[in-house]
Design an enzyme around this catalytic site. Structure first.
Site, PDB file in Angstrom:
ATOM      1  N   HIS A  55       3.273 -33.511  54.480  1.00  0.00           N
ATOM      2  CA  HIS A  55       3.754 -34.470  55.490  1.00  0.00           C
ATOM      3  C   HIS A  55       3.341 -35.876  55.092  1.00  0.00           C
ATOM      4  CE1 HIS A  55      -0.317 -33.646  56.931  1.00  0.00           C
ATOM      5  NE2 HIS A  55      -0.235 -34.612  57.818  1.00  0.00           N
ATOM      6  N   HIS A  57       1.454 -38.327  56.369  1.00  0.00           N
ATOM      7  CA  HIS A  57       0.219 -39.068  56.690  1.00  0.00           C
ATOM      8  C   HIS A  57      -0.507 -39.544  55.429  1.00  0.00           C
ATOM      9  CE1 HIS A  57      -0.075 -37.289  61.021  1.00  0.00           C
ATOM     10  NE2 HIS A  57       0.631 -38.395  60.975  1.00  0.00           N
ATOM     11  N   ASP A  59      -3.473 -39.654  54.417  1.00  0.00           N
ATOM     12  CA  ASP A  59      -4.492 -38.836  53.749  1.00  0.00           C
ATOM     13  C   ASP A  59      -3.873 -37.618  53.057  1.00  0.00           C
ATOM     14  OD1 ASP A  59      -4.005 -37.906  56.431  1.00  0.00           O
ATOM     15  OD2 ASP A  59      -5.755 -36.601  56.268  1.00  0.00           O
ATOM     16  N   HIS A 113       2.842 -31.323  64.242  1.00  0.00           N
ATOM     17  CA  HIS A 113       1.861 -32.377  63.911  1.00  0.00           C
ATOM     18  C   HIS A 113       2.637 -33.661  63.595  1.00  0.00           C
ATOM     19  CE1 HIS A 113      -1.759 -34.179  62.240  1.00  0.00           C
ATOM     20  NE2 HIS A 113      -1.165 -34.355  61.088  1.00  0.00           N
ATOM     21  N   ASP A 132      -1.596 -29.913  57.773  1.00  0.00           N
ATOM     22  CA  ASP A 132      -2.275 -30.119  59.055  1.00  0.00           C
ATOM     23  C   ASP A 132      -1.579 -29.358  60.186  1.00  0.00           C
ATOM     24  OD1 ASP A 132      -3.891 -31.815  57.650  1.00  0.00           O
ATOM     25  OD2 ASP A 132      -3.296 -33.642  58.703  1.00  0.00           O
ATOM     26  N   HIS A 170      -7.849 -29.662  55.779  1.00  0.00           N
ATOM     27  CA  HIS A 170      -9.096 -30.268  56.284  1.00  0.00           C
ATOM     28  C   HIS A 170     -10.171 -29.219  56.531  1.00  0.00           C
ATOM     29  CE1 HIS A 170      -7.662 -34.411  57.081  1.00  0.00           C
ATOM     30  NE2 HIS A 170      -6.501 -33.838  57.348  1.00  0.00           N
TER      31      HIS A 170
HETATM   32 FE    FE Z   1      -4.585 -34.910  57.520  1.00  0.00          FE
HETATM   33 ZN    ZN Z   2      -1.877 -35.287  59.150  1.00  0.00          ZN
END
Ligand code: FE
Ligand code: ZN
Length: 256
Positions: A55, A57, A59, A113, A132, A170
Protein backbone atom coordinates in the site's frame (compact mmCIF):
# COMPACT_ATOMS: atom_id res chain seq x y z
CA UNK A 1 12.35 -22.27 -3.63
CA UNK A 2 11.74 -18.94 -1.97
CA UNK A 3 14.20 -17.76 0.64
CA UNK A 4 12.72 -15.10 2.92
CA UNK A 5 14.84 -12.64 4.91
CA UNK A 6 13.33 -10.37 7.54
CA UNK A 7 14.90 -6.92 8.01
CA UNK A 8 13.75 -4.85 11.00
CA UNK A 9 13.80 -1.12 10.10
CA UNK A 10 12.64 2.15 11.72
CA UNK A 11 11.05 1.57 15.13
CA UNK A 12 8.83 -1.40 14.31
CA UNK A 13 8.67 -2.05 10.55
CA UNK A 14 9.69 -5.24 8.79
CA UNK A 15 11.00 -5.24 5.23
CA UNK A 16 11.25 -8.67 3.60
CA UNK A 17 13.66 -9.86 0.96
CA UNK A 18 12.38 -12.68 -1.24
CA UNK A 19 15.06 -14.59 -3.08
CA UNK A 20 14.07 -17.17 -5.67
CA UNK A 21 16.97 -19.56 -5.75
CA UNK A 22 16.51 -21.03 -9.23
CA UNK A 23 16.38 -17.71 -11.09
CA UNK A 24 18.28 -15.49 -8.65
CA UNK A 25 15.42 -12.99 -8.66
CA UNK A 26 15.19 -10.90 -5.50
CA UNK A 27 12.31 -8.75 -4.32
CA UNK A 28 11.92 -6.32 -1.44
CA UNK A 29 8.47 -6.19 0.12
CA UNK A 30 7.50 -2.70 1.38
CA UNK A 31 10.97 -1.13 1.59
CA UNK A 32 10.59 1.78 4.00
CA UNK A 33 14.20 2.94 3.87
CA UNK A 34 16.98 2.03 1.42
CA UNK A 35 20.15 1.62 3.52
CA UNK A 36 19.36 -1.57 5.49
CA UNK A 37 17.96 -3.18 2.34
CA UNK A 38 21.06 -2.33 0.28
CA UNK A 39 23.32 -3.56 3.08
CA UNK A 40 21.49 -6.89 3.27
CA UNK A 41 21.57 -7.30 -0.52
CA UNK A 42 25.30 -6.57 -0.58
CA UNK A 43 26.12 -9.02 2.19
CA UNK A 44 24.26 -11.79 0.35
CA UNK A 45 25.49 -10.73 -3.09
CA UNK A 46 21.92 -10.52 -4.33
CA UNK A 47 20.78 -8.08 -6.99
CA UNK A 48 17.39 -6.46 -6.37
CA UNK A 49 15.03 -7.14 -9.30
CA UNK A 50 11.60 -6.27 -7.83
CA UNK A 51 9.77 -4.24 -5.22
CA UNK A 52 6.38 -5.53 -4.08
CA UNK A 53 4.34 -2.79 -2.40
CA UNK A 54 1.26 -3.60 -0.33
CA UNK A 55 0.00 0.00 0.00
CA UNK A 56 0.95 3.62 -0.40
CA UNK A 57 1.95 4.63 3.14
CA UNK A 58 5.40 6.21 3.41
CA UNK A 59 6.75 3.49 5.69
CA UNK A 60 6.09 0.96 2.91
CA UNK A 61 7.14 2.86 -0.24
CA UNK A 62 9.78 5.22 1.18
CA UNK A 63 12.71 3.52 -0.53
CA UNK A 64 11.04 2.83 -3.91
CA UNK A 65 12.78 5.62 -5.83
CA UNK A 66 16.19 5.19 -4.21
CA UNK A 67 16.25 1.43 -4.71
CA UNK A 68 14.96 1.72 -8.26
CA UNK A 69 17.63 4.21 -9.26
CA UNK A 70 20.37 2.18 -7.55
CA UNK A 71 19.34 -1.24 -8.88
CA UNK A 72 17.00 -0.74 -11.83
CA UNK A 73 14.41 -2.96 -10.14
CA UNK A 74 10.76 -3.10 -11.21
CA UNK A 75 8.07 -1.80 -8.86
CA UNK A 76 4.85 -3.79 -8.47
CA UNK A 77 1.77 -2.24 -6.84
CA UNK A 78 -1.99 -1.98 -6.90
CA UNK A 79 -3.53 -0.67 -10.11
CA UNK A 80 -5.93 1.65 -8.29
CA UNK A 81 -3.08 3.33 -6.40
CA UNK A 82 -0.75 3.90 -9.35
CA UNK A 83 -0.61 7.63 -8.60
CA UNK A 84 0.29 7.05 -4.95
CA UNK A 85 3.05 4.47 -5.44
CA UNK A 86 6.34 6.06 -6.54
CA UNK A 87 8.09 4.43 -9.49
CA UNK A 88 5.32 1.89 -10.14
CA UNK A 89 5.96 -0.26 -13.25
CA UNK A 90 3.56 -3.21 -12.97
CA UNK A 91 -0.07 -2.56 -12.07
CA UNK A 92 -1.76 -5.53 -10.43
CA UNK A 93 -5.18 -6.38 -9.04
CA UNK A 94 -7.20 -9.18 -7.48
CA UNK A 95 -6.31 -12.68 -8.59
CA UNK A 96 -3.39 -11.72 -10.82
CA UNK A 97 -0.49 -14.14 -10.90
CA UNK A 98 3.01 -12.86 -10.25
CA UNK A 99 5.62 -15.00 -11.91
CA UNK A 100 8.70 -14.74 -9.76
CA UNK A 101 11.18 -17.21 -11.22
CA UNK A 102 9.96 -20.67 -10.31
CA UNK A 103 7.68 -19.19 -7.62
CA UNK A 104 4.14 -18.11 -8.27
CA UNK A 105 2.58 -15.30 -6.26
CA UNK A 106 -1.07 -14.35 -6.20
CA UNK A 107 -2.45 -10.85 -5.63
CA UNK A 108 -5.27 -10.48 -3.08
CA UNK A 109 -7.11 -7.18 -2.74
CA UNK A 110 -7.54 -6.53 0.98
CA UNK A 111 -8.83 -2.94 1.37
CA UNK A 112 -9.67 -1.35 4.71
CA UNK A 113 -6.43 0.10 6.13
CA UNK A 114 -6.22 1.97 2.82
CA UNK A 115 -8.55 1.81 -0.17
CA UNK A 116 -5.93 0.12 -2.32
CA UNK A 117 -4.24 -2.38 -0.02
CA UNK A 118 -3.09 -5.70 -1.51
CA UNK A 119 -1.43 -8.85 -0.20
CA UNK A 120 0.98 -11.18 -1.98
CA UNK A 121 0.32 -14.87 -1.42
CA UNK A 122 2.96 -17.47 -2.33
CA UNK A 123 1.02 -20.67 -1.90
CA UNK A 124 3.83 -23.14 -2.55
CA UNK A 125 6.00 -21.35 0.01
CA UNK A 126 3.21 -21.11 2.62
CA UNK A 127 3.70 -17.36 2.86
CA UNK A 128 1.50 -14.30 2.65
CA UNK A 129 2.82 -10.73 2.76
CA UNK A 130 -0.12 -8.78 4.11
CA UNK A 131 1.36 -5.36 4.95
CA UNK A 132 -0.84 -3.48 7.43
CA UNK A 133 -4.04 -5.49 6.93
CA UNK A 134 -3.51 -8.42 9.29
CA UNK A 135 -1.00 -8.22 12.14
CA UNK A 136 0.00 -10.90 14.63
CA UNK A 137 -2.93 -10.76 17.10
CA UNK A 138 -4.18 -7.55 15.49
CA UNK A 139 -5.20 -5.73 12.33
CA UNK A 140 -4.52 -2.37 10.71
CA UNK A 141 -6.39 0.79 11.55
CA UNK A 142 -9.18 1.91 9.24
CA UNK A 143 -7.61 4.98 7.65
CA UNK A 144 -9.46 4.95 4.34
CA UNK A 145 -11.79 1.96 4.29
CA UNK A 146 -14.88 0.83 6.15
CA UNK A 147 -15.32 -1.85 8.79
CA UNK A 148 -17.20 -3.92 6.21
CA UNK A 149 -14.29 -3.74 3.74
CA UNK A 150 -11.75 -4.66 6.41
CA UNK A 151 -13.85 -7.53 7.74
CA UNK A 152 -14.21 -8.92 4.19
CA UNK A 153 -10.44 -8.56 3.70
CA UNK A 154 -9.68 -10.37 6.96
CA UNK A 155 -12.11 -13.16 5.99
CA UNK A 156 -10.27 -13.52 2.69
CA UNK A 157 -6.95 -13.88 4.53
CA UNK A 158 -8.23 -16.28 7.17
CA UNK A 159 -9.47 -18.59 4.39
CA UNK A 160 -5.83 -19.26 3.42
CA UNK A 161 -4.38 -22.59 4.58
CA UNK A 162 -3.62 -22.74 8.31
CA UNK A 163 0.07 -23.42 7.65
CA UNK A 164 0.43 -20.10 5.79
CA UNK A 165 3.05 -17.92 7.47
CA UNK A 166 1.78 -14.41 8.07
CA UNK A 167 4.50 -11.90 7.14
CA UNK A 168 3.01 -8.62 8.34
CA UNK A 169 4.80 -5.28 8.17
CA UNK A 170 5.01 -4.28 11.83
CA UNK A 171 6.12 -5.70 15.17
CA UNK A 172 3.00 -4.72 17.13
CA UNK A 173 2.36 -8.11 18.69
CA UNK A 174 3.02 -7.33 22.34
CA UNK A 175 0.55 -4.43 22.51
CA UNK A 176 -1.92 -6.44 20.41
CA UNK A 177 -1.61 -9.29 22.93
CA UNK A 178 -2.40 -6.91 25.81
CA UNK A 179 -5.55 -5.76 24.04
CA UNK A 180 -6.62 -9.33 23.23
CA UNK A 181 -6.05 -10.36 26.86
CA UNK A 182 -8.17 -7.43 28.06
CA UNK A 183 -11.09 -9.02 26.18
CA UNK A 184 -10.45 -12.68 27.03
CA UNK A 185 -8.14 -12.84 30.06
CA UNK A 186 -8.82 -16.55 30.62
CA UNK A 187 -8.82 -17.98 27.07
CA UNK A 188 -6.10 -20.66 27.25
CA UNK A 189 -4.81 -20.51 23.62
CA UNK A 190 -4.46 -16.73 23.93
CA UNK A 191 -2.74 -16.96 27.33
CA UNK A 192 -0.24 -19.45 25.91
CA UNK A 193 0.45 -17.32 22.89
CA UNK A 194 0.81 -14.12 24.93
CA UNK A 195 3.41 -15.88 27.10
CA UNK A 196 5.38 -16.90 24.01
CA UNK A 197 5.18 -13.36 22.62
CA UNK A 198 6.41 -11.85 25.89
CA UNK A 199 9.33 -14.29 26.04
CA UNK A 200 10.36 -13.56 22.44
CA UNK A 201 10.24 -9.80 22.92
CA UNK A 202 12.17 -10.04 26.18
CA UNK A 203 14.96 -11.65 24.15
CA UNK A 204 14.61 -9.04 21.42
CA UNK A 205 13.38 -11.63 18.92
CA UNK A 206 10.66 -11.10 16.29
CA UNK A 207 7.19 -12.54 16.87
CA UNK A 208 6.57 -12.41 13.11
CA UNK A 209 5.82 -14.50 11.10
CA UNK A 210 3.04 -16.29 12.88
CA UNK A 211 0.81 -18.80 11.11
CA UNK A 212 -2.75 -18.40 9.90
CA UNK A 213 -3.65 -21.27 12.21
CA UNK A 214 -2.43 -19.30 15.26
CA UNK A 215 -4.20 -16.17 14.05
CA UNK A 216 -7.57 -17.83 13.43
CA UNK A 217 -7.38 -19.34 16.93
CA UNK A 218 -6.24 -16.29 18.91
CA UNK A 219 -6.51 -13.03 16.92
CA UNK A 220 -9.71 -11.30 18.11
CA UNK A 221 -10.09 -9.43 14.81
CA UNK A 222 -10.41 -12.75 12.95
CA UNK A 223 -12.95 -14.01 15.50
CA UNK A 224 -15.68 -11.37 15.26
CA UNK A 225 -18.07 -14.22 14.38
CA UNK A 226 -16.92 -16.43 17.29
CA UNK A 227 -19.78 -16.82 19.83
CA UNK A 228 -17.32 -17.01 22.73
CA UNK A 229 -15.77 -13.62 21.92
CA UNK A 230 -19.18 -12.14 21.04
CA UNK A 231 -20.46 -13.15 24.50
CA UNK A 232 -17.47 -11.41 26.10
CA UNK A 233 -18.39 -8.22 24.28
CA UNK A 234 -22.09 -8.51 25.13
CA UNK A 235 -22.79 -8.88 21.40
CA UNK A 236 -23.86 -12.51 21.09
CA UNK A 237 -25.60 -13.21 17.77
CA UNK A 238 -24.89 -9.78 16.28
CA UNK A 239 -23.53 -9.48 12.72
CA UNK A 240 -19.81 -10.19 12.53
CA UNK A 241 -19.12 -6.84 10.89
CA UNK A 242 -20.74 -4.99 13.82
CA UNK A 243 -18.64 -7.01 16.25
CA UNK A 244 -15.54 -6.32 14.18
CA UNK A 245 -16.31 -2.57 14.15
CA UNK A 246 -16.69 -2.63 17.95
CA UNK A 247 -13.36 -4.46 18.34
CA UNK A 248 -11.59 -1.97 16.08
CA UNK A 249 -13.16 0.95 17.94
CA UNK A 250 -12.09 -0.46 21.32
CA UNK A 251 -8.55 -1.07 20.09
CA UNK A 252 -8.29 2.50 18.80
CA UNK A 253 -9.01 3.75 22.33
CA UNK A 254 -7.05 1.06 24.19
CA UNK A 255 -4.16 2.19 26.35
CA UNK A 256 -2.53 -1.00 27.55
FE1 FE B 1 2.77 0.67 8.11
ZN1 ZN C 1 0.11 1.55 6.58
Amino acid sequence: MLEIIQIPVLSDNYVYLLHETASGLTAAVDPAVPEPVLAELESREWRLTHIFNTHHHWDHIGANEALKSRTGCQVVGFRGDSRRIPGIDHLVNEGMAIEFGASLGRVLEVPGHTRGHIAYWFEASDAVFCGDTLFALGCGRLFEGTAQQMWNSLCKLRALPKATRVYCAHEYTLSNARFALSLEPDYPPLLNRAKQVEALRREGKPTVPSTMGEETLTNPFLRADDPQLQRRLGMKGEPAVAVFAELRHRKDRFRG
